[in-house]
Design an enzyme around this catalytic site. Sequence first.
Site, short mmCIF file in Angstrom:
data_model
loop_
_atom_site.label_atom_id
_atom_site.label_comp_id
_atom_site.label_asym_id
_atom_site.label_seq_id
_atom_site.Cartn_x
_atom_site.Cartn_y
_atom_site.Cartn_z
N CYS A 137 0.82 -1.23 0.00
CA CYS A 137 0.00 0.00 0.00
C CYS A 137 0.85 1.28 0.00
CB CYS A 137 -0.96 -0.02 1.17
SG CYS A 137 -1.95 -1.53 1.21
N HIS A 273 -3.33 6.94 2.00
CA HIS A 273 -3.76 5.61 1.58
C HIS A 273 -5.10 5.31 2.24
CE1 HIS A 273 -4.13 1.44 0.99
NE2 HIS A 273 -3.77 1.10 2.20
N ASN A 303 -10.14 -0.78 0.30
CA ASN A 303 -8.69 -0.58 0.26
C ASN A 303 -8.16 -1.17 -1.05
OD1 ASN A 303 -5.92 -0.84 0.54
ND2 ASN A 303 -6.00 -1.50 2.67
N1 COA Z 1 -17.61 -9.31 10.16
C1 COA Z 1 -18.06 -9.61 11.38
N2 COA Z 1 -17.25 -9.87 12.40
C2 COA Z 1 -15.94 -9.81 12.18
C3 COA Z 1 -15.39 -9.51 10.93
C4 COA Z 1 -16.30 -9.25 9.88
N3 COA Z 1 -15.89 -8.93 8.65
N4 COA Z 1 -14.05 -9.53 11.00
C5 COA Z 1 -13.74 -9.83 12.28
N5 COA Z 1 -14.88 -10.02 12.99
C6 COA Z 1 -15.02 -10.37 14.40
C7 COA Z 1 -13.81 -11.10 14.94
O1 COA Z 1 -13.92 -12.48 14.69
C8 COA Z 1 -13.91 -10.78 16.42
O2 COA Z 1 -14.88 -11.61 16.97
P1 COA Z 1 -14.68 -12.21 18.46
O3 COA Z 1 -14.62 -11.02 19.35
O4 COA Z 1 -15.89 -13.05 18.63
O5 COA Z 1 -13.41 -12.96 18.41
C9 COA Z 1 -14.48 -9.37 16.43
O6 COA Z 1 -15.09 -9.16 15.15
C10 COA Z 1 -13.44 -8.29 16.67
O7 COA Z 1 -12.35 -8.55 15.78
P2 COA Z 1 -11.10 -7.59 15.77
O8 COA Z 1 -10.12 -8.08 14.74
O9 COA Z 1 -10.61 -7.40 17.17
O10 COA Z 1 -11.79 -6.24 15.26
P3 COA Z 1 -11.18 -4.80 15.23
O11 COA Z 1 -12.02 -3.91 16.07
O12 COA Z 1 -9.71 -4.77 15.44
O13 COA Z 1 -11.45 -4.37 13.71
C11 COA Z 1 -10.32 -4.21 11.61
C12 COA Z 1 -10.86 -5.13 12.70
C13 COA Z 1 -9.68 -5.07 10.54
C14 COA Z 1 -11.46 -3.41 11.02
C15 COA Z 1 -9.29 -3.23 12.23
O14 COA Z 1 -8.37 -3.94 13.06
C16 COA Z 1 -8.53 -2.51 11.19
O15 COA Z 1 -9.10 -1.77 10.40
N6 COA Z 1 -7.20 -2.64 11.13
C17 COA Z 1 -6.40 -2.07 10.08
C18 COA Z 1 -6.45 -2.99 8.90
C19 COA Z 1 -5.91 -2.37 7.65
O16 COA Z 1 -6.21 -1.24 7.37
N7 COA Z 1 -5.13 -3.12 6.90
C20 COA Z 1 -4.57 -2.70 5.67
C21 COA Z 1 -3.45 -1.75 5.93
S1 COA Z 1 -2.69 -1.28 4.47
#
Ligand code: COA
Length: 346
Positions: A137, A273, A303
């Site tokens: 990215c 980004h 993204n």
């Molecule tokens: N739909 C529903 N539930 C989901 C899910 C989805 N698409 N993806 C994950 N979950 C669930 C998980 O299983 C977890 O469940 P649990 O509590 O029962 O175990 C819960 O949601 C929380 O997951 P978590 O990973 O802790 O969520 P989060 O609040 O950290 O949000 C992201 C996840 C990915 C949205 C967030 O971490 C994020 O945006 N990170 C940056 C990612 C990014 O931008 N990457 C590219 C960079 S270039």
Amino acid sequence: YQRQVKTTGFPIYLDVCITARMGEIMTTRIIGTGSAVPKQVVTNDDLAKIVDTSDEWIRPRTGIRERRIAAAESGTTDLAAEAARMAIEQSGIKPEELDIIVLATSSGDCCFPNGACEVQAAVGAVNAVAFDISAACSGFVFALNTVHSFLSAGIYRTGLVIGADTLSKLVDWNDRSTCVLFGDGAGAAVVRAEGTGVIGLTMGADGTKGDVLKCGGRTTGNFLTGKKPELGYMSMDGQEVFRFAVKTVPEAIKKTLAGSGTELEEIKYFILHQSNYRISESIAKRLKLPMDKFPANLERYGNTSGASVPILLDELNREGKLKPGDKLLLAGFGAGLTWGTTLLEW
Ligand code: COA
């Protein structure tokens, strides 16, 4: 603009393009932009039919409502070439005038030839050297800074910088924690060594954190192992990526501005980004700036990795929101881990 051939006692030839302005410090101006996304729209509700997710979960956590997904017969190169043609047309140059094409992608259609060579053939840029950069990215910003280095050194005069990815081909469509985040697309810019343009940049990498966001290549299957080569899928520690982005990007922005004696308030737009709206909000908060300085389009595209910065740049350009003299700060961050900024005057 002359071509000089140096020879040594050995049968080695260095074929070097030297501009008449060699010795002067040139900067890099963007003279045309373009972008392309697949036609197929996939909404959060569509995804809820294939994995256990919902619009109620995705939208508040990411800002994404829908994304574009490439058709099976279409790939990264098709999108890259379409964006490139638009940028070339807007710039008013002929494809033959291009000296260098750099394509930033981590989802090239094949291992070789590189995607930039395919774009070169598609647009008829017969005089350009062409190669890819892999920095996920951060890719477009790395590619722009790389081409800027060639232009400002007087080695080349006109370049084409592209960011293009079809991560839909790398995500595991059974993994809801990653597949909801990404979309496909391409953005491009024609750049030229002239006038005002790039005035600062920062680039960084931390390979020790490579596992935080990873996509395996082919596993080592061959006749000795008796295994068939298989393609790996993307894996991600979302929270770790989030923490990395909101800490590193504001630091990189401040470093870039300090290096060029530019104040935060002078920047018209921070073209970040597009990974997660909450990441952009946290970066804005840390810089104590209002969100209207941070244009966004990830609601529509998700993204798009290396494509997100140039797609957003092209949209702002075509909407007439960029005026001569506007200062823009482009920032990419992602797998590697890598991060990079380009500060430029439009
Ligand atoms: N739909 C529903 N539930 C989901 C899910 C989805 N698409 N993806 C994950 N979950 C669930 C998980 O299983 C977890 O469940 P649990 O509590 O029962 O175990 C819960 O949601 C929380 O997951 P978590 O990973 O802790 O969520 P989060 O609040 O950290 O949000 C992201 C996840 C990915 C949205 C967030 O971490 C994020 O945006 N990170 C940056 C990612 C990014 O931008 N990457 C590219 C960079 S270039």
